[in-house]
Design a protein around this motif. Structure first.
Motif, PDB file in Angstrom:
ATOM      1  N   ASP A 190       0.822  -1.213   0.000  1.00 48.04           N
ATOM      2  CA  ASP A 190       0.000   0.000   0.000  1.00 48.04           C
ATOM      3  C   ASP A 190       0.853   1.259   0.000  1.00 48.04           C
ATOM      4  N   PHE A 191       2.053   1.145   0.532  1.00 43.79           N
ATOM      5  CA  PHE A 191       2.955   2.311   0.590  1.00 43.79           C
ATOM      6  C   PHE A 191       4.295   1.943  -0.020  1.00 43.79           C
ATOM      7  N   SER A 192       4.946   2.943  -0.582  1.00 41.03           N
ATOM      8  CA  SER A 192       6.352   2.719  -0.961  1.00 41.03           C
ATOM      9  C   SER A 192       7.174   3.911  -0.479  1.00 41.03           C
ATOM     10  N   PRO A 193       8.464   3.722  -0.253  1.00 38.70           N
ATOM     11  CA  PRO A 193       9.315   4.838   0.143  1.00 38.70           C
ATOM     12  C   PRO A 193       9.214   5.958  -0.897  1.00 38.70           C
ATOM     13  N   ALA A 194       9.166   7.209  -0.428  1.00 40.84           N
ATOM     14  CA  ALA A 194       8.936   8.352  -1.325  1.00 40.84           C
ATOM     15  C   ALA A 194      10.014   8.416  -2.399  1.00 40.84           C
ATOM     16  N   THR A 195      11.239   8.013  -2.049  1.00 34.65           N
ATOM     17  CA  THR A 195      12.302   7.998  -3.063  1.00 34.65           C
ATOM     18  C   THR A 195      13.036   6.659  -2.983  1.00 34.65           C
ATOM     19  N   ARG A 196      13.652   6.305  -4.105  1.00 39.41           N
ATOM     20  CA  ARG A 196      14.441   5.054  -4.146  1.00 39.41           C
ATOM     21  C   ARG A 196      15.877   5.433  -4.515  1.00 39.41           C
ATOM     22  N   SER A 197      16.760   5.311  -3.533  1.00 41.78           N
ATOM     23  CA  SER A 197      18.164   5.679  -3.796  1.00 41.78           C
ATOM     24  C   SER A 197      18.827   4.589  -4.622  1.00 41.78           C
ATOM     25  N   LYS A 198      19.752   5.021  -5.474  1.00 46.64           N
ATOM     26  CA  LYS A 198      20.409   4.032  -6.367  1.00 46.64           C
ATOM     27  C   LYS A 198      21.302   3.070  -5.591  1.00 46.64           C
ATOM     28  N   GLY A 199      22.130   3.611  -4.705  1.00 49.95           N
ATOM     29  CA  GLY A 199      23.074   2.769  -3.971  1.00 49.95           C
ATOM     30  C   GLY A 199      22.471   2.278  -2.670  1.00 49.95           C
ATOM     31  N   LYS A 200      23.314   2.051  -1.663  1.00 49.64           N
ATOM     32  CA  LYS A 200      22.812   1.649  -0.345  1.00 49.64           C
ATOM     33  C   LYS A 200      22.914   2.872   0.566  1.00 49.64           C
ATOM     34  N   ILE A 201      21.791   3.233   1.177  1.00 50.89           N
ATOM     35  CA  ILE A 201      21.780   4.431   2.018  1.00 50.89           C
ATOM     36  C   ILE A 201      22.628   4.188   3.271  1.00 50.89           C
ATOM     37  N   ASP A 202      23.401   5.194   3.647  1.00 51.03           N
ATOM     38  CA  ASP A 202      24.208   5.114   4.872  1.00 51.03           C
ATOM     39  C   ASP A 202      23.255   5.187   6.070  1.00 51.03           C
ATOM     40  N   LYS A 203      23.209   4.124   6.868  1.00 48.66           N
ATOM     41  CA  LYS A 203      22.172   4.064   7.928  1.00 48.66           C
ATOM     42  C   LYS A 203      22.321   5.166   8.972  1.00 48.66           C
ATOM     43  N   SER A 204      23.530   5.693   9.127  1.00 52.09           N
ATOM     44  CA  SER A 204      23.708   6.758  10.129  1.00 52.09           C
ATOM     45  C   SER A 204      23.010   8.037   9.686  1.00 52.09           C
ATOM     46  N   LYS A 205      22.635   8.099   8.388  1.00 50.79           N
ATOM     47  CA  LYS A 205      22.000   9.331   7.876  1.00 50.79           C
ATOM     48  C   LYS A 205      20.471   9.222   7.839  1.00 50.79           C
ATOM     49  N   VAL A 206      19.918   8.098   8.317  1.00 48.72           N
ATOM     50  CA  VAL A 206      18.453   7.938   8.232  1.00 48.72           C
ATOM     51  C   VAL A 206      17.826   7.859   9.616  1.00 48.72           C
ATOM     52  N   ASN A 207      16.832   8.714   9.857  1.00 51.72           N
ATOM     53  CA  ASN A 207      16.067   8.624  11.102  1.00 51.72           C
ATOM     54  C   ASN A 207      14.620   8.251  10.834  1.00 51.72           C
TER      55      ASN A 207
END
Ligand code: C5P
Length: 394
Positions: A277-294
């Motif tokens: 029903d939902f998808s992430p608003a954006t899809r990053s090409k690489g792997k997101i650095d987890k320290s930058k996501v809250n």
């Protein structure tokens, strides 16, 4: 107990290939589909499986000699709905194609008037032999015999090649195809199944525990009943059913595009997939650095059912409503909201219902009301749904 071969009499001919040792499992699988099985074996086959084993498996007398029971070759041929030769040797195929009737099985083949299915099993050199291929070609093209071709793999002789008897599942499937009701013949049906994956980057996604069992069971059942089926599936670990057009997708957006593309000319859409029903608003090409996501920003995934249900020209639509709790009211609203002809409601919190289960307890809702069904296997639920679809076309 399944019912695809209910009240059908299968005459199983077993010949002298190593694969004859699989005959008891084949008999069991045919009986599980509701068939009664009479066994005729050649002398050579008794080197690989004993008559007693087959008698126990079939629950009846095993027929062997032409003169054991004087008129058995006529009586058995008259009673049977289908003759199944599994495993079939090059010798038997050759005799059948040439009209030789020198034992009970080959004589029965001369007397029988219904559909014959052959599952050859032999060394690949024998299977590729032009004489065998000519005989098989003649039986198939001129007599309408159905071949369940052998598989490629390791053979009893230790060699690799095409010659191993088809799986029991495929042989039973061919029997069901030949004898089952064909009330959906001429209909094109698109079925969706499985979960979708909504990616936030190259490796992470949001999904759900759908296994695809319900949708695959529906696709198999619709094809068995004669429909031309397109199965559009999210990631699952299931084997696509034999004989359906199979398309793999991952995301809700890909599923939407695939459904829209394949819906042209279709008579029904059955949305058994658990579309995200939902998808992430954006899809990053690489792997997101987890320290930058809250936090994770979401957007609505396309509602495929609603989009198709709101079209002016649309096929018959079956949607599913998996609800936590007895939320029949919500499921009824979905019928209208989604422009569906049927909504199949199930309460995923009930035992024997919902994700991954082998069974389901469903309520089928249409404009006239709702019908509650007892706990059934997913194959049986598929038949119930397809009965409703077929009735609405009657
Ligand atoms: O709205 P809800 O998810 O409960 O509806 C379930 C029905 O809608 C199912 O048949 C499902 O396949 C379909 N669906 C859809 N697109 C979505 C979500 C659900 O087609 N994004």
């Amino acid at each position: 107990m399944k019912t695809s071969l209910k009240d059908k009499k299968v005459l199983l001919g077993i010949t002298g290939s190593v694969a004859a040792y699989k005959a008891p499992d084949l008999i069991k699988a045919l009986k599980e589909e509701g068939a009664s099985v009479s066994v005729v074996m050649t002398d050579a086959s008794s080197h690989f499986v004993t008559p007693l084993t087959l008698e126990i498996a079939s629950g009846g007398k095993v027929f062997r000699g032409l003169f054991d029971e004087p008129m058995a070759h006529i009586a058995l041929a008259r009673e049977a709905d289908l003759m199944l030769l599994a495993p079939a040797t090059a010798n038997l195929i050759g005799k059948f194609a040439s009209g030789i009737a020198d034992d009970l099985l080959s004589t029965l083949l001369m007397a029988f008037r219904g559909t014959v299915i052959i599952a050859p099993a032999m060394n690949w050199r024998m299977y590729e032999n032009p004489v065998l291929q000519k005989n098989l070609g003649y039986l198939k093209k001129s007599l309408g015999v159905v071949e369940v071709p052998p598989e490629t793999g390791k053979l009893a002789c230790g060699e690799e090649g095409m010659g191993r008897m088809a799986s029991i599942e495929k042989i039973v499937e061919a029997a069901v195809d030949a004898l089952g009701p064909q009330d959906l013949a001429g209909r094109k049906i698109v079925v969706t199944a499985g979960p979708t994956r909504e990616y936030m980057d190259a490796v992470r996604f949001i999904s759900n525990p759908s296994t695809g069992k319900m949708g695959y069971a529906l696709a198999r059942a619709a094809r068995r009943r004669g429909a031309a089926v397109t199965l559009i599936s999210g990631p699952t670990s299931l084997e696509p059913p034999h004989g359906v057009k199979f398309l793999k997708v991952e995301t809700a957006a890909e599923m939407r595009d695939s459904v829209l593309k394949h819906l042209r000319g279709s008579h029904a859409l059955i949305m058994a997939a658990a579309v995200g029903d939902f998808s992430p608003a954006t899809r990053s090409k690489g792997k997101i650095d987890k320290s930058k996501v809250n936090t994770l920003k979401l957007k609505k995934a396309p509602d495929i059912l609603k989009e198709i249900g709101s079209k002016r020209r649309k096929p018959l639509i079956v949607g599913f409503a998996a609800e936590a709790g007895e939320n029949l009211k919500r499921a009824r609203e979905k019928l209208r909201e989604k422009g569906a002809d049927f909504i199949v409601f199930n309460d995923i919190t009930r035992k024997g219902s919902g994700f991954g289960a082998e069974t389901n307890r469903v309520v089928v809702i249409d404009k006239k009301g709702s019908t509650e069904y007892p706990i059934l296997s997913k194959d049986e639920v598929s038949e119930v749904i397809l009965d409703r679809v077929a009735e609405s076309w009657a």
